[in-house]
Design a protein around this motif. Structure first.
Motif, PDB file in Angstrom:
ATOM      1  N   GLU A   1      -6.130  -5.395   7.040  1.00 20.95           N
ATOM      2  CA  GLU A   1      -5.070  -4.690   7.758  1.00 20.95           C
ATOM      3  C   GLU A   1      -5.393  -4.710   9.247  1.00 20.95           C
ATOM      4  O   GLU A   1      -6.406  -4.161   9.671  1.00 20.95           O
ATOM      5  N   CYS A   2      -4.506  -5.308  10.016  1.00 22.10           N
ATOM      6  CA  CYS A   2      -4.756  -5.397  11.453  1.00 22.10           C
ATOM      7  C   CYS A   2      -4.139  -4.183  12.153  1.00 22.10           C
ATOM      8  O   CYS A   2      -2.934  -3.981  12.106  1.00 22.10           O
ATOM      9  N   PRO A   3      -4.971  -3.386  12.806  1.00 21.16           N
ATOM     10  CA  PRO A   3      -4.441  -2.202  13.480  1.00 21.16           C
ATOM     11  C   PRO A   3      -3.658  -2.570  14.749  1.00 21.16           C
ATOM     12  O   PRO A   3      -2.813  -1.806  15.201  1.00 21.16           O
TER      13      PRO A   3
ATOM     14  N   THR B   1      -0.057  -6.143  10.760  1.00 21.86           N
ATOM     15  CA  THR B   1       0.197  -7.033   9.626  1.00 21.86           C
ATOM     16  C   THR B   1      -1.000  -6.980   8.669  1.00 21.86           C
ATOM     17  O   THR B   1      -2.115  -6.653   9.069  1.00 21.86           O
ATOM     18  N   THR B   2      -0.711  -7.306   7.431  1.00 20.60           N
ATOM     19  CA  THR B   2      -1.779  -7.380   6.432  1.00 20.60           C
ATOM     20  C   THR B   2      -1.965  -8.832   6.036  1.00 20.60           C
ATOM     21  O   THR B   2      -1.019  -9.485   5.597  1.00 20.60           O
ATOM     22  N   SER B   3      -3.177  -9.349   6.232  1.00 22.00           N
ATOM     23  CA  SER B   3      -3.470 -10.706   5.755  1.00 22.00           C
ATOM     24  C   SER B   3      -4.085 -10.605   4.375  1.00 22.00           C
ATOM     25  O   SER B   3      -4.964  -9.778   4.136  1.00 22.00           O
ATOM     26  N   VAL B   4      -3.583 -11.441   3.457  1.00 22.60           N
ATOM     27  CA  VAL B   4      -4.126 -11.487   2.105  1.00 22.60           C
ATOM     28  C   VAL B   4      -4.683 -12.886   1.890  1.00 22.60           C
ATOM     29  O   VAL B   4      -3.952 -13.870   1.990  1.00 22.60           O
ATOM     30  N   LEU B   5      -5.980 -12.977   1.623  1.00 21.29           N
ATOM     31  CA  LEU B   5      -6.607 -14.297   1.504  1.00 21.29           C
ATOM     32  C   LEU B   5      -6.677 -14.726   0.040  1.00 21.29           C
ATOM     33  O   LEU B   5      -6.952 -13.916  -0.842  1.00 21.29           O
TER      34      LEU B   5
ATOM     35  N   LYS C   1     -15.842 -10.914   8.926  1.00 20.50           N
ATOM     36  CA  LYS C   1     -14.651 -10.448   9.646  1.00 20.50           C
ATOM     37  C   LYS C   1     -13.745 -11.652   9.898  1.00 20.50           C
ATOM     38  O   LYS C   1     -14.218 -12.770  10.062  1.00 20.50           O
ATOM     39  N   ILE C   2     -12.445 -11.404   9.922  1.00 20.00           N
ATOM     40  CA  ILE C   2     -11.540 -12.526  10.210  1.00 20.00           C
ATOM     41  C   ILE C   2     -10.760 -12.271  11.493  1.00 20.00           C
ATOM     42  O   ILE C   2     -10.692 -11.145  11.984  1.00 20.00           O
ATOM     43  N   LYS C   3     -10.205 -13.345  11.980  1.00 19.29           N
ATOM     44  CA  LYS C   3      -9.400 -13.227  13.187  1.00 19.29           C
ATOM     45  C   LYS C   3      -7.938 -13.192  12.774  1.00 19.29           C
ATOM     46  O   LYS C   3      -7.434 -14.101  12.112  1.00 19.29           O
ATOM     47  N   CYS C   4      -7.256 -12.108  13.120  1.00 14.48           N
ATOM     48  CA  CYS C   4      -5.829 -11.975  12.801  1.00 14.48           C
ATOM     49  C   CYS C   4      -5.044 -12.969  13.660  1.00 14.48           C
ATOM     50  O   CYS C   4      -5.525 -13.422  14.692  1.00 14.48           O
ATOM     51  N   SER C   5      -3.820 -13.290  13.251  1.00 17.88           N
ATOM     52  CA  SER C   5      -3.009 -14.236  14.031  1.00 17.88           C
ATOM     53  C   SER C   5      -2.747 -13.707  15.450  1.00 17.88           C
ATOM     54  O   SER C   5      -2.494 -14.473  16.363  1.00 17.88           O
ATOM     55  N   CYS C   6      -2.859 -12.396  15.604  1.00 22.44           N
ATOM     56  CA  CYS C   6      -2.664 -11.817  16.936  1.00 22.44           C
ATOM     57  C   CYS C   6      -3.946 -11.893  17.759  1.00 22.44           C
ATOM     58  O   CYS C   6      -3.959 -11.502  18.919  1.00 22.44           O
ATOM     59  N   GLY C   7      -5.016 -12.339  17.131  1.00 22.55           N
ATOM     60  CA  GLY C   7      -6.269 -12.492  17.852  1.00 22.55           C
ATOM     61  C   GLY C   7      -7.251 -11.374  17.617  1.00 22.55           C
ATOM     62  O   GLY C   7      -8.430 -11.486  17.935  1.00 22.55           O
TER      63      GLY C   7
ATOM     64  N   LYS D   1       0.878  -1.165   0.000  1.00 24.96           N
ATOM     65  CA  LYS D   1       0.000   0.000   0.000  1.00 24.96           C
ATOM     66  C   LYS D   1       0.913   1.210   0.000  1.00 24.96           C
ATOM     67  O   LYS D   1       1.813   1.311   0.823  1.00 24.96           O
ATOM     68  N   GLY D   2       0.705   2.094  -0.956  1.00 24.32           N
ATOM     69  CA  GLY D   2       1.626   3.217  -1.055  1.00 24.32           C
ATOM     70  C   GLY D   2       0.908   4.514  -1.303  1.00 24.32           C
ATOM     71  O   GLY D   2      -0.236   4.546  -1.741  1.00 24.32           O
ATOM     72  N   LYS D   3       1.638   5.582  -0.991  1.00 25.02           N
ATOM     73  CA  LYS D   3       1.092   6.908  -1.281  1.00 25.02           C
ATOM     74  C   LYS D   3       1.591   7.328  -2.645  1.00 25.02           C
ATOM     75  O   LYS D   3       2.764   7.160  -2.969  1.00 25.02           O
TER      76      LYS D   3
END
Ligand SMILES: [Zn+2]
Ligand SMILES: [Zn+2]
Length: 1004
Positions: A454-456, A460-464, A495-501, A167-169
């Motif tokens: 995108e997990c705040p 990390t960004t999960s790409v499915l 909604k998904i669950k990030c690896s961090c929960g 993701k870029g500006k």
């Protein structure tokens, strides 16, 4: 199907009823595959005549390969998602902005988009059938399908694995109406328009100096509030000028922009200005508070427009942004939101729309004494490729696929592809050299959902990569199980669950629609469930689309295919240009010159359309219209009349071909035709292929051969040549003109379908190049011989004694000898002689007084006097003549060479042809007989008689034709012929030259 006036609709119904296409596919099933990928058509509107060019070529090549026995897939594709669809759906619903969509509700809007696809895919299917396009209708692929979407998810995940997804500006060209960015590949030629903007000259007060200003120029006054610097060219000369008590800095070459009276105080280099600081245009604006504007050096500043001092706003322009990075200037956030409204920090501008406040901004600058001048400025300016709203440039974040690593591989693989026309391959290489990271995200609704989370919490960004993975990671699997389709708004609920929960939602963006099309070589070929099937059909042998697809479909396919398979998805590309109106102007609804597909197909017929498409060299625009259609109809009439002729005349065919020279020649031409048509088709020069077929039918067969053999058509061996040769030509024409050729087949040949006939094989043994060249010489001689007859006013029915061919070319002499009988008959002469040189006729020499006067002025009269017959002869013999101090040359005389008495001639490329037009009584009588025969044949026709009907013929005249009695009888089918002694009643009276003939007959 015995009706000789079959319509296209009859043919379509016949194909349907007899299941001809199914039979063709069944016959070829399991044979060697020939893979073709159909680029999807946007199912958004009825199709236009510009679509029909590509669809005709696609059908042409698929039919061609089917006739050669290849197995094919025939899968048609529909383009279903993206801005195209959304904008049209918006129009249909009367919407004007994204807000209208949100108020309406995403669920309803997505359904409306889908309904539109369903409606127009049906319309386009029906239209394509009318064009004669054979596809596996009903088994089409749709880019909105779950399969297609999941295949792209897989691709994006692969890119993520490689570390290319980010993701870029960026400064993005942005449509504030559509509320989304454009990608570079979407900014085609249509992406620019001539637009008039205010061009504003503003005064930047230099800090620490009283009353001194940099004169700055811009056409985007709305970006002045984001200004952080001013750029000058360090190598350009600037001036310090005084006007109305104030001091300005401006490029010397542009000083006239100061207008009126001004005094130049001194000159200085641009580099002398670098580093100066100036006061903000908007010192009170929050965003400007921390900024100190200063002058920077930039070599690109020009001296043709503006003032030579350029305003720099890094958040509002791509060049500005690069300069900002280079000079470490302060990077502001974008001044505008998605819809073009000013963001916070812009004081009174905040919340206002950029399009509404342009005038106010200028007024405000004027009130505060910062405006120097304002004028109108017309320039090419980018507009939204879909809705035509003018674009702005704004700094925004977007998702990209980095392309530096893949670029060399794509270039290498594109090199291996055969591009036709060749320059298209060069265009692809150029595009790949210049391609920037692929901007794949759009802030829209009806499109591919990008499965990025995108997990705040842990950043990390999960790409499915699949629906399965989504289900695994989903917090509530029931929502996944009950998804009606993989689109917004439904997919956003998961909604998904990030690896961090942490529980994370999908980013709201959808994908660039070129992802949708680029994945086709995988999503439609069972890449995920049946690798053998995929291997069988991948890559495509050929793809056919318009040239602009180089940076669109051809590009996105290449990109995705190099990622997923390591190579290009196509072996060959055929690219064509634009369809214009018949005068070469672009077709537009607004200019009223657009031709609708439905109109065209109804009024000119599918084959006339196809003929126009197929005879156009794809390197150039096609000028399509009803005018060109007229000429094509005329030529088609000759071809269909030939069908009637073949049917009428080929009634007692032999089993062998006639070996007369004309027939041998036609057979040679026919085999060569098969050869060149196949070669042209294989080299993608389809337009040369149809040209060759047309020439064979209109010239070799219709004009030449039918002419050569018309007296001998009773012979079965000649009938067979005509019958088979016409059939072969029609068979070659079948993939180009499927309707006409089917009608001809059904009427004359009665095969179940011309499209089930195999592609004709070349019989090399019949090709005879010497004979072909001989005939081509003889054709030349025939043509000039006939025109010599015309000159002498003697029709071909009057025999003449001698034809003299003057040519030193040995091949000509041999050709004439070889085909003497043909020439004798065609030109109706008794003998032919070939001589290398004509016997000298009488030569006269005259003085060219104009030339003499021009060269010798006042002396010319004297010279002319001295040029008597003797002097002229000397001059002609030697080429020049000295007369005192003057030299007279051939340019000063006119030499005329007269033909010997009674000869009429014409020149051809290899010499000349002379006819002896002297008549003698024998020739004359024969001429009368031929003339009379023609009239009797007409009488028979008028009486409705057929060839086999016999008559008893009576002729009364003072002029005796007795010695031609047998000949006349034979030619007009008269069992008896009586030369009457007395005039009879009834019958017809003919005046031929100076004699009168009375004729009557009875049918026997
Ligand atoms: Zn737009
Ligand atoms: Zn997390």
């Amino acid at each position: 199907m015995d009706d000789s006036n079959l319509s296209d609709a009859h043919v379509l119904a016949y194909w349907e009823k007899q299941k001809i296409f199914d039979k063709l596919r069944k016959r070829n099933a399991g044979k060697k595959p020939w893979s073709f990928f159909d680029g999807p058509i946007t199912a958004n509107n009825p199709m236009g005549v510009h679509h029909a060019w590509g669809r005709t070529l696609k059908d042409l090549y698929q039919r061609y390969h089917a006739m050669q026995g290849f197995d094919e897939r025939y899968q048609n594709g529909f383009y279903c998602q993206g801005l195209w669809l959304e904008v049209e759906a918006e129009k249909e619903l009367g919407f004007n902005s994204k807000r209208d969509i949100e108020n309406y509700g995403l669920e309803k809007f997505s359904k409306a988009c889908r309904a539109r696809v369903e409606k127009y895919s049906k319309v386009q299917t029906d239209q394509s059938k009318l064009l004669g396009q054979w596809m596996d209708w009903g088994h089409d692929y749709f880019t909105m399908s779950d399969d297609n979407i999941q295949a792209i998810w897989y691709f994006l995940k692969e890119c993520h694995h490689k570390g290319w997804l980010y993701k870029g500006k960026r400064i993005l060209p942005w449509c504030i109406r559509c509320g989304t960015s454009s990608s570079k590949h979407e900014m085609s030629d249509e992406g620019y328009q001539d637009i008039v903007h205010a061009s504003v000259y503003v005064k930047a007060k230099i800090k620490g100096r009283s009353n001194e200003y940099l004169l700055i120029w811009t056409t985007t006054e709305w970006t002045l509030s984001s200004n952080v610097a001013a750029a000058v060219n360090p190598h350009v000369v600037y001036v310090q000028a005084k006007k109305d008590g104030q001091i300005y800095y401006i490029a010397e070459a542009l000083a006239k922009k100061l207008k009126g009276e001004y005094i130049i105080l001194r000159k200085l280099q641009g580099k002398d200005l670098v580093g100066l600081e100036y006061e903000s245009f908007y010192p009170d604006f929050e965003v400007q508070k921390a900024i100190q504007g200063r002058v920077i050096a930039w070599d690109e500043v020009g001296e043709t427009d503006g003032t030579g001092i350029v305003h720099i706003a890094p958040s509002c322009g791509d060049v500005d942004y690069e300069l900002g990075k280079k000079f470490k200037l302060k990077m502001l956030d974008s001044a505008l939101d998605d819809f073009g409204n000013y963001n916070k920090g812009f004081s009174w501008l905040t919340g206002k729309n950029v399009m509404d406040v342009k005038k106010e901004i200028v007024k405000d600058l004027e009130n505060r004494g910062l405006l120097f001048a304002v004028e109108n400025y017309r320039h090419r300016y980018p507009v939204c490729w879909r809705c035509k709203h003018e674009l702005v440039f704004r700094l925004d974040s977007s998702w990209f696929i980095a392309c530096d690593q893949i670029r060399p591989v794509m270039k290498r693989e594109a090199e291996k592809v055969v591009w036709y026309p060749e320059h298209v391959g060069k265009l692809m290489q150029d595009w790949l050299d210049n391609m920037e990271d692929w901007n794949i995200s759009r802030r829209r609704y009806w499109g591919l959902p990008l499965m990025f989370y995108e997990c705040p919490a842990c950043n990390t960004t999960s790409v499915l990569g699949s629906l399965k993975e989504l289900r695994e990671k989903a917090v509530d699997k029931k929502i996944v199980d009950s998804l009606p389709e993989l689109h917004r708004p439904w997919i956003d609920e998961v909604k998904i669950k990030c690896s961090c929960g942490h529980v994370v939602g999908r980013i709201k963006d959808v994908g660039d629609c070129w992802l949708d099309a680029g994945i086709v070589p995988f999503s439609t070929l069972k890449f995920f469930d049946d690798k053998n099937y995929w291997k069988k059909w991948f890559p495509a042998e050929l793809e056919i689309e318009c040239r602009t697809q180089v940076r669109l479909w051809f590009y996105s396919q290449l990109f995705m295919s190099v990622v997923l398979a390591g190579k290009a998805p196509y072996k060959r590309i055929l690219a064509y240009e634009e369809v214009r109106d018949e005068k070469g102007k672009p077709m537009h609804k607004s200019t009223g010159n657009a031709i609708w597909f439905d109109d065209a197909v109804e009024k000119m017929g599918a084959d006339v359309m196809r003929w126009q498409y197929c005879s156009q060299n794809p390197q150039f625009n096609l000028n399509f219209g009803f005018g060109p259609a007229q000429e094509i109809k005329r030529q088609m009439l000759i071809i269909t009349n030939l069908a009637k002729y073949v049917k009428q005349n080929c009634t007692r065919m032999g089993s062998k071909y006639s070996d007369d020279p004309a027939s041998a020649w036609l057979l040679s031409r026919r085999e060569r035709l098969k050869q060149v048509v196949t070669e042209h088709m294989d080299s993608l020069e389809y337009h040369l292929a149809i040209d060759a077929i047309k020439n064979f039918l209109l010239f070799d067969l219709s004009k030449t051969y039918v002419h050569f053999v018309r007296e001998d058509l009773g012979e079965g061996a000649i009938q067979k040549v005509l019958y088979d040769s016409y059939f072969d030509a029609i068979t070659l024409l079948a993939p180009f003109l499927p309707f006409t050729t089917e009608k001809i087949n059904r009427e004359v040949y009665g095969h179940e379908s011309i499209h089930l006939v195999p592609w004709p094989k070349v019989n090399k043994a019949l090709i005879n190049p010497e004979l072909e060249s001989a005939v081509s010489h003889v054709q030349d001689i025939l043509q000039v011989g006939l025109s010599a007859r015309e000159k002498a006013n003697v029709t071909v029915r009057w025999p003449l004694s001698k034809l003299t061919v003057v040519s030193a070319d040995k091949v000509v002499a041999r050709s004439v000898k070889e085909l003497e009988d043909l020439l004798l008959m065609q030109l109706n002469v008794k003998s032919i002689e070939v001589v290398p040189k004509v016997k000298q006729g009488k030569v006269t020499v005259e003085i060219n007084r104009n030339a003499l006067g021009k060269d010798f002025k006042q002396d010319s009269v004297e010279i002319a006097k001295k040029l008597d017959d003797k002097a002229l002869k000397q001059l002609v013999d030697k080429g020049s003549l000295k007369m005192g101090k003057f030299t007279v040359g051939m340019q000063h005389v006119i030499v005329k060479e007269e033909l010997p008495e009674g000869l009429v001639g014409s020149a051809f490329s290899k010499g000349a042809v002379y006819l002896d037009t002297a008549m003698d009584p024998t020739l004359e009588t024969e001429g009368y007989a031929r003339e009379l025969v023609r009239r009797i044949q007409q009488m028979r026709k008028d009486a409705g008689m057929e060839k086999r009907d016999s008559i008893a013929l009576h002729i009364f005249s003072e002029y005796s034709l007795k010695e031609h009695a047998k000949d006349i009888q034979g030619r007009v089918g008269a069992k008896t012929l009586t030369f009457e002694k007395n005039l009879f009643t009834g019958g017809d009276e003919f005046h031929i030259k100076k004699h009168v003939f009375f004729v009557k007959f009875e049918r026997l």
